[in-house]
Design a protein around this motif. Structure first.
Motif, PDB file in Angstrom:
ATOM      1  N   HIS A 161      15.497  17.773 -60.714  1.00 38.89           N
ATOM      2  CA  HIS A 161      14.174  17.656 -60.100  1.00 38.89           C
ATOM      3  C   HIS A 161      14.256  17.447 -58.588  1.00 38.89           C
ATOM      4  O   HIS A 161      13.241  17.504 -57.907  1.00 38.89           O
ATOM      5  CB  HIS A 161      13.383  16.500 -60.727  1.00 38.89           C
ATOM      6  CG  HIS A 161      13.101  16.723 -62.177  1.00 38.89           C
ATOM      7  ND1 HIS A 161      12.127  17.577 -62.627  1.00 38.89           N
ATOM      8  CD2 HIS A 161      13.698  16.215 -63.285  1.00 38.89           C
ATOM      9  CE1 HIS A 161      12.122  17.585 -63.946  1.00 38.89           C
ATOM     10  NE2 HIS A 161      13.065  16.776 -64.373  1.00 38.89           N
ATOM     11  N   PHE A 162      15.443  17.198 -58.088  1.00 34.81           N
ATOM     12  CA  PHE A 162      15.639  16.924 -56.662  1.00 34.81           C
ATOM     13  C   PHE A 162      15.728  18.224 -55.886  1.00 34.81           C
ATOM     14  O   PHE A 162      16.518  19.100 -56.213  1.00 34.81           O
ATOM     15  CB  PHE A 162      16.912  16.100 -56.458  1.00 34.81           C
ATOM     16  CG  PHE A 162      17.233  15.824 -55.020  1.00 34.81           C
ATOM     17  CD1 PHE A 162      16.415  15.018 -54.246  1.00 34.81           C
ATOM     18  CD2 PHE A 162      18.362  16.376 -54.433  1.00 34.81           C
ATOM     19  CE1 PHE A 162      16.715  14.755 -52.921  1.00 34.81           C
ATOM     20  CE2 PHE A 162      18.673  16.122 -53.110  1.00 34.81           C
ATOM     21  CZ  PHE A 162      17.849  15.311 -52.350  1.00 34.81           C
ATOM     22  N   ARG A 163      14.875  18.367 -54.878  1.00 38.90           N
ATOM     23  CA  ARG A 163      14.962  19.524 -53.982  1.00 38.90           C
ATOM     24  C   ARG A 163      15.491  19.029 -52.649  1.00 38.90           C
ATOM     25  O   ARG A 163      14.817  18.289 -51.935  1.00 38.90           O
ATOM     26  CB  ARG A 163      13.613  20.197 -53.783  1.00 38.90           C
ATOM     27  CG  ARG A 163      13.769  21.458 -52.917  1.00 38.90           C
ATOM     28  CD  ARG A 163      12.502  22.190 -52.745  1.00 38.90           C
ATOM     29  NE  ARG A 163      11.601  21.388 -51.935  1.00 38.90           N
ATOM     30  CZ  ARG A 163      10.529  21.858 -51.353  1.00 38.90           C
ATOM     31  NH1 ARG A 163      10.193  23.102 -51.516  1.00 38.90           N
ATOM     32  NH2 ARG A 163       9.760  21.083 -50.638  1.00 38.90           N
ATOM     33  N   PRO A 164      16.712  19.441 -52.297  1.00 38.50           N
ATOM     34  CA  PRO A 164      17.292  18.977 -51.038  1.00 38.50           C
ATOM     35  C   PRO A 164      16.578  19.589 -49.836  1.00 38.50           C
ATOM     36  O   PRO A 164      16.020  20.684 -49.921  1.00 38.50           O
ATOM     37  CB  PRO A 164      18.741  19.462 -51.116  1.00 38.50           C
ATOM     38  CG  PRO A 164      18.711  20.613 -52.060  1.00 38.50           C
ATOM     39  CD  PRO A 164      17.594  20.328 -53.031  1.00 38.50           C
ATOM     40  N   GLU A 165      16.592  18.867 -48.752  1.00 41.17           N
ATOM     41  CA  GLU A 165      16.015  19.364 -47.510  1.00 41.17           C
ATOM     42  C   GLU A 165      16.808  20.594 -47.044  1.00 41.17           C
ATOM     43  O   GLU A 165      18.009  20.692 -47.309  1.00 41.17           O
ATOM     44  CB  GLU A 165      16.075  18.281 -46.424  1.00 41.17           C
ATOM     45  CG  GLU A 165      15.204  17.084 -46.708  1.00 41.17           C
ATOM     46  CD  GLU A 165      13.724  17.433 -46.669  1.00 41.17           C
ATOM     47  OE1 GLU A 165      13.318  18.225 -45.804  1.00 41.17           O
ATOM     48  OE2 GLU A 165      12.981  16.901 -47.515  1.00 41.17           O
ATOM     49  N   PRO A 166      16.162  21.520 -46.347  1.00 38.55           N
ATOM     50  CA  PRO A 166      16.885  22.706 -45.849  1.00 38.55           C
ATOM     51  C   PRO A 166      18.117  22.351 -45.010  1.00 38.55           C
ATOM     52  O   PRO A 166      19.138  23.022 -45.088  1.00 38.55           O
ATOM     53  CB  PRO A 166      15.831  23.437 -45.018  1.00 38.55           C
ATOM     54  CG  PRO A 166      14.537  23.054 -45.662  1.00 38.55           C
ATOM     55  CD  PRO A 166      14.722  21.627 -46.095  1.00 38.55           C
ATOM     56  N   ARG A 167      18.043  21.266 -44.234  1.00 38.64           N
ATOM     57  CA  ARG A 167      19.184  20.862 -43.421  1.00 38.64           C
ATOM     58  C   ARG A 167      20.385  20.522 -44.299  1.00 38.64           C
ATOM     59  O   ARG A 167      21.525  20.866 -43.984  1.00 38.64           O
ATOM     60  CB  ARG A 167      18.828  19.648 -42.554  1.00 38.64           C
ATOM     61  CG  ARG A 167      19.980  19.163 -41.684  1.00 38.64           C
ATOM     62  CD  ARG A 167      19.724  17.775 -41.102  1.00 38.64           C
ATOM     63  NE  ARG A 167      19.913  16.717 -42.065  1.00 38.64           N
ATOM     64  CZ  ARG A 167      21.105  16.206 -42.408  1.00 38.64           C
ATOM     65  NH1 ARG A 167      22.205  16.680 -41.879  1.00 38.64           N
ATOM     66  NH2 ARG A 167      21.187  15.236 -43.281  1.00 38.64           N
ATOM     67  N   VAL A 168      20.140  19.867 -45.425  1.00 35.45           N
ATOM     68  CA  VAL A 168      21.213  19.487 -46.342  1.00 35.45           C
ATOM     69  C   VAL A 168      21.873  20.741 -46.907  1.00 35.45           C
ATOM     70  O   VAL A 168      23.105  20.848 -46.946  1.00 35.45           O
ATOM     71  CB  VAL A 168      20.663  18.583 -47.471  1.00 35.45           C
ATOM     72  CG1 VAL A 168      21.695  18.359 -48.557  1.00 35.45           C
ATOM     73  CG2 VAL A 168      20.165  17.258 -46.899  1.00 35.45           C
ATOM     74  N   VAL A 169      21.059  21.692 -47.325  1.00 31.94           N
ATOM     75  CA  VAL A 169      21.591  22.940 -47.892  1.00 31.94           C
ATOM     76  C   VAL A 169      22.365  23.705 -46.821  1.00 31.94           C
ATOM     77  O   VAL A 169      23.446  24.249 -47.081  1.00 31.94           O
ATOM     78  CB  VAL A 169      20.450  23.801 -48.481  1.00 31.94           C
ATOM     79  CG1 VAL A 169      20.987  25.126 -49.006  1.00 31.94           C
ATOM     80  CG2 VAL A 169      19.727  23.032 -49.583  1.00 31.94           C
ATOM     81  N   TYR A 170      21.844  23.722 -45.610  1.00 23.12           N
ATOM     82  CA  TYR A 170      22.523  24.388 -44.496  1.00 23.12           C
ATOM     83  C   TYR A 170      23.903  23.768 -44.262  1.00 23.12           C
ATOM     84  O   TYR A 170      24.894  24.478 -44.086  1.00 23.12           O
ATOM     85  CB  TYR A 170      21.661  24.294 -43.234  1.00 23.12           C
ATOM     86  CG  TYR A 170      22.339  24.802 -41.989  1.00 23.12           C
ATOM     87  CD1 TYR A 170      22.417  26.168 -41.731  1.00 23.12           C
ATOM     88  CD2 TYR A 170      22.915  23.921 -41.078  1.00 23.12           C
ATOM     89  CE1 TYR A 170      23.051  26.645 -40.597  1.00 23.12           C
ATOM     90  CE2 TYR A 170      23.545  24.378 -39.942  1.00 23.12           C
ATOM     91  CZ  TYR A 170      23.610  25.742 -39.701  1.00 23.12           C
ATOM     92  OH  TYR A 170      24.247  26.214 -38.580  1.00 23.12           O
TER      93      TYR A 170
END
Length: 163
Positions: A90-99
Motif C-alpha cells: 500500500h506504500f507509494r514511495p515519493e518520486p525522489r525515492v524511486v529516482y
C-alpha cells in the motif's frame, strides 16, 4: 498587478512538457500521445504492481549483497522507506525515492517510476512485473539461478522500455 492563469495557459504549458518524466498534478503520463487512452488516473496503483516493485527492489538489493541499511545508505534514503517499499504493497514511495533507487541500481528512472505506480505504466509492464514477482522470492541471502534469470530478463525488459 493581478496575475491571471487561464486554462489555455495550462494547456500550452502541458504541450511544452511533452514526454518529460516530471509533471504537475496527479500521476504523470508517460506513454507517447498516440498510445494514450482515456482513463481515470488514480493515486492508487494496482497492489500487484506495488508488490512487484517491492519484490524487484528486494531482489536487486540481494543481488548486490546489500542489507536494507546499506542500500538506504548508498541511495541516501531512510531505512524505513526501503523497508516499506519491500514489505508494504500500500506504500507509494515519493518520486525522489524511486529516482534514487534507479540511480543506485543503474536502471532506467522512467521505467522505475512506472513500476512504482508514480506514473502510468506503458502497456505490458504490469504483465512483465507480475511474471517477475512470481519467479522471485527465494532465500533471503544469495539469489537462486531462477531468481537471477528472472531478474536479468526483467532488467532487460525495463532497459528496452527506456528506448
Amino acid at each position: 498587478m493581478k496575475l491571471e492563469i487561464t486554462r489555455e495557459w495550462f494547456e500550452r504549458r502541458a504541450k511544452l512538457e511533452g514526454d518529460l518524466e516530471i509533471s504537475a498534478g496527479r500521476l504523470a503520463r508517460d506513454p507517447a500521445p498516440e498510445q494514450i487512452q482515456v482513463e481515470t488516473a488514480t493515486d492508487e496503483a494496482p497492489i500487484p504492481m506495488r508488490m512487484a516493485f517491492g519484490s524487484f527492489v528486494e531482489t536487486m538489493r540481494r543481488q548486490k549483497g546489500l542489507s536494507v541499511e546499506k542500500l538506504a545508505e548508498r541511495a541516501d534514503l531512510d531505512v524505513s522507506d526501503v523497508v516499506r517499499i519491500e514489505r508494504d504493497a500500500h506504500f507509494r514511495p515519493e518520486p525522489r525515492v524511486v529516482y534514487r533507487l534507479a540511480e543506485t541500481f543503474n536502471l532506467p528512472g522512467k521505467a522505475m517510476q512506472q513500476l512504482s505506480g508514480n506514473t502510468v505504466a506503458r502497456p505490458g509492464l504490469q504483465e512483465h512485473a507480475l511474471r517477475f514477482a512470481a519467479r522471485s522470492g527465494g532465500s533471503p541471502q544469495k539469489l537462486s539461478r531462477e531468481e537471477q534469470r528472472a531478474l536479468d530478463e526483467f532488467i532487460a525488459y525495463l532497459e528496452k522500455q527506456q528506448g
